[in-house]
Design a protein around this motif. Structure first.
Motif, PDB file in Angstrom:
ATOM      1  N   UNK A 198       1.065  -1.176   0.017  1.00 24.50           N
ATOM      2  CA  UNK A 198      -0.147   0.044   0.005  1.00 24.50           C
ATOM      3  C   UNK A 198       0.862   1.303  -0.029  1.00 24.50           C
ATOM      4  N   UNK A 199       0.317   2.211  -0.555  1.00 21.70           N
ATOM      5  CA  UNK A 199       1.131   3.690  -0.458  1.00 21.70           C
ATOM      6  C   UNK A 199       0.498   4.666   0.618  1.00 21.70           C
ATOM      7  N   UNK A 200       1.724   5.079   1.012  1.00 22.22           N
ATOM      8  CA  UNK A 200       1.082   6.298   2.145  1.00 22.22           C
ATOM      9  C   UNK A 200       2.031   7.452   2.243  1.00 22.22           C
ATOM     10  N   UNK A 201       1.587   8.655   2.361  1.00 20.23           N
ATOM     11  CA  UNK A 201       2.230   9.775   2.486  1.00 20.23           C
ATOM     12  C   UNK A 201       2.757   9.966   4.016  1.00 20.23           C
ATOM     13  N   UNK A 202       4.245  10.529   4.051  1.00 19.79           N
ATOM     14  CA  UNK A 202       4.705  10.670   5.348  1.00 19.79           C
ATOM     15  C   UNK A 202       4.625  12.046   5.732  1.00 19.79           C
TER      16      UNK A 202
END
Length: 431
Positions: free
Chosen positions: A347-351
Motif C-alpha cells: 500500500x502507498x502512504x504519505x509521510x
C-alpha cells in the motif's frame, strides 16, 4: 457587448493555442468551456485562468498542491509478523517517490495532479509499462480529456486529445484517474464552475477597485456655470480636464476655471463603497471553497479558531484540509497501480511527519513519549532526525522501570521481602 464581458486578446490566444490542430465539434464541451468559461451574475466570465489571477485562489491552490507534493509518498509492504517495511525494491516505489517519468520529478508530477483536482476536479496520468510492470506515469491534462464512456463490459474508455492534434483511446487499465469530490463516482466536480459566482464577484470587485485608483479616488465631479454651453464646448472641456487631471499621478495639480465656472468634487473612496470590505469578504469566500484557513494565505484580519501555536494550526490544516486529498491519492494508487495480489501486501502512504519538523519542542516530547513507553527505539528516533544509528542498546525497546504490570507487583514485593529476610539471617549468623 459590454466591456466587462469581453475576453482579453491574451486569454483568447492562450485558449486557441491549447487546441491548435485539434478537431473541434459544436458539441465538444471541453473546448467551449475552456474558450468562454462560465458566466457569472456579475457579468464576468470565469475560467481556470481567470480564477488563478485572484491572489486568494492562487495562494490556496499553491498551498495545498505544493504541500502535498513535497510530502514523501512511500510504498510499504506488510510483513508476516504485522510490521511494515518500505518496499524500495519494488519498481513502483521509485515511480511514486522519486521520478514518475523522464520529464518530471515526483514533486512536479504530484503538484500538477493535485492542482488539476483542485481546479478541474480530476487528475489523470497515463501508465507506462514494460511488459506487465508499471515503470512510469505520464501526465495527462484534464482539459484535454473527454468524459469517460462506459462500455458494455462495464469498463471505462477514455479519449484524450494529444498535443499533436491526434486522439488516443485509452482503456481503464491505461489511466490513473484520481477524482475529486464527486456525486456519481465517475467524474469529480469542477470547483471553479460551482464557485463562479464568488470568483466572478471577486474579479468584478478587483476591476472596480482598479478603476477607482485609476481615477485618483475621485472618479466623478461636477462643473457648474451660469452660461449655456454648446455641445462642442462641453466635449472640449471634458476632454481637456481628463487629459490634465485624470489619474492618480495628476493628484495635486491646480485647476484653472474660466467664466465663473465652479468645480464640485463628488468624492468616493474605497471605504464609502465598501470595496475593501468586499475584497476581504471575497478572500474568505474563496478560502472557504478550497477549505483553507484564511490566515494561511496571508489574510490575518480575523483571529483563527484553529488553536494556538504552529503545531495546533498545522494539525488542523492536516486533518481538515490535506487529509481528504491524501487519502484519495493513496487509495487511488492502491486501486489502480497495484495488482489484486499486490494489494494484499502493499500500500502507498504519505509521510506527514515532515509537517511537524518546525516544532522542535513537539518533536522532543513525541520522541520522549515513544521511547519511554517502549513504542520506538532511540535509533528509530535518530533515523527520523536523519542521524546515524548508535547500535547496541540504542536499538532496544525500553520502558520506565517504575511501570510494571499489576500482576507482577506482588511478586516484586515478595522478592524484596525474601531478600530482606536473607540479609537479616546473615547478620544474625555473623553476630
Amino acid at each position: 457587448m459590454k466591456e466587462s464581458r469581453q475576453k482579453s486578446p491574451g486569454r483568447i490566444k492562450a485558449s486557441v493555442l491549447k487546441w491548435l490542430g485539434v478537431p473541434i465539434s459544436l458539441t465538444d464541451g471541453a473546448f467551449w468551456s475552456a474558450w468562454s468559461g462560465a458566466e457569472s451574475s456579475s457579468g464576468e466570465s470565469v475560467s481556470v485562468e481567470s480564477a488563478l489571477q485572484l491572489s486568494a485562489a492562487w495562494a490556496c491552490v499553491r498551498l495545498i498542491a505544493e504541500t502535498i507534493a513535497t510530502l514523501p509518498l512511500n510504498l510499504y509492504q506488510m510483513q508476516a509478523d504485522g510490521t511494515r517495511v518500505v518496499a524500495k525494491k519494488h519498481t513502483l516505489y521509485h515511480v511514486l517517490h522519486t521520478q514518475p517519468n523522464v520529464e518530471n520529478t515526483a514533486v512536479e508530477f504530484w503538484e500538477v495532479m493535485v492542482a488539476s483536482m483542485l481546479l478541474r476536479g480530476n487528475g489523470y496520468a497515463r501508465k507506462l509499462r514494460s511488459s506487465t510492470q508499471i515503470i512510469g506515469l505520464e501526465l495527462l491534462l484534464p482539459q484535454r480529456m473527454n468524459t469517460p464512456k462506459r462500455l458494455q463490459n462495464g469498463q471505462l474508455q477514455y479519449t484524450y486529445n494529444e498535443l499533436d492534434g491526434t486522439s488516443s483511446t485509452l482503456s481503464e487499465d491505461d489511466v490513473l484517474h484520481i477524482r475529486g469530490f464527486s456525486l456519481d463516482g465517475l467524474m469529480g466536480l469542477t470547483p471553479i464552475r460551482y464557485a463562479r459566482e464568488v470568483i466572478g464577484n471577486s474579479t468584478a470587485a478587483n476591476k472596480a477597485s482598479g478603476a477607482v485608483f485609476r481615477n485618483g479616488l475621485r472618479p466623478s465631479g461636477a462643473l457648474s456655470t451660469d452660461q449655456i454651453l454648446t455641445k462642442d464646448r462641453r466635449t472640449e472641456i471634458r476632454t481637456d480636464l481628463a487629459e490634465q487631471f485624470g489619474g492618480a499621478m495628476a493628484s495635486g495639480k491646480t485647476m484653472v476655471l474660466e467664466a465663473g465656472m465652479k468645480y464640485q468634487a463628488i468624492t468616493m473612496n474605497p471605504e464609502d463603497v465598501q470595496l475593501l470590505q468586499t475584497r476581504a469578504f471575497n478572500i474568505e469566500e474563496i478560502c472557504r471553497w478550497f477549505r483553507v484557513p484564511p490566515f494561511m494565505v496571508g489574510h490575518s484580519e480575523k483571529s483563527t479558531s484553529w488553536g494556538t501555536g504552529i503545531e495546533q494550526q498545522t494539525l488542523g490544516f492536516l486533518s481538515f484540509s490535506l487529509r481528504p486529498w491524501l487519502t484519495r491519492i493513496e487509495q487511488s494508487v492502491k486501486r489502480s497501480l497495484l495488482t489484486p495480489v499486490e494489494r494484499l501486501g502493499y500500500y502507498a502512504e504519505f509521510s506527514v511527519e515532515g509537517l511537524l519538523r518546525a516544532d522542535s519542542a513537539g518533536r522532543a516530547s513525541f520522541y520522549s513519549t515513544m521511547t519511554q513507553n517502549g513504542i520506538m527505539t532511540r535509533d528509530e528516533c535518530r533515523a527520523k532526525e536523519n542521524l546515524p544509528p548508535m547500535g547496541g542498546n540504542a536499538g532496544v525497546l525500553t520502558v520506565q522501570s517504575a511501570l510494571l504490570p499489576i500482576d507482577r507487583l506482588g511478586g516484586q514485593t515478595a522478592a524484596a521481602s525474601a531478600q530482606d529476610a536473607l540479609k537479616n539471617w546473615l547478620n544474625q549468623e555473623q553476630t
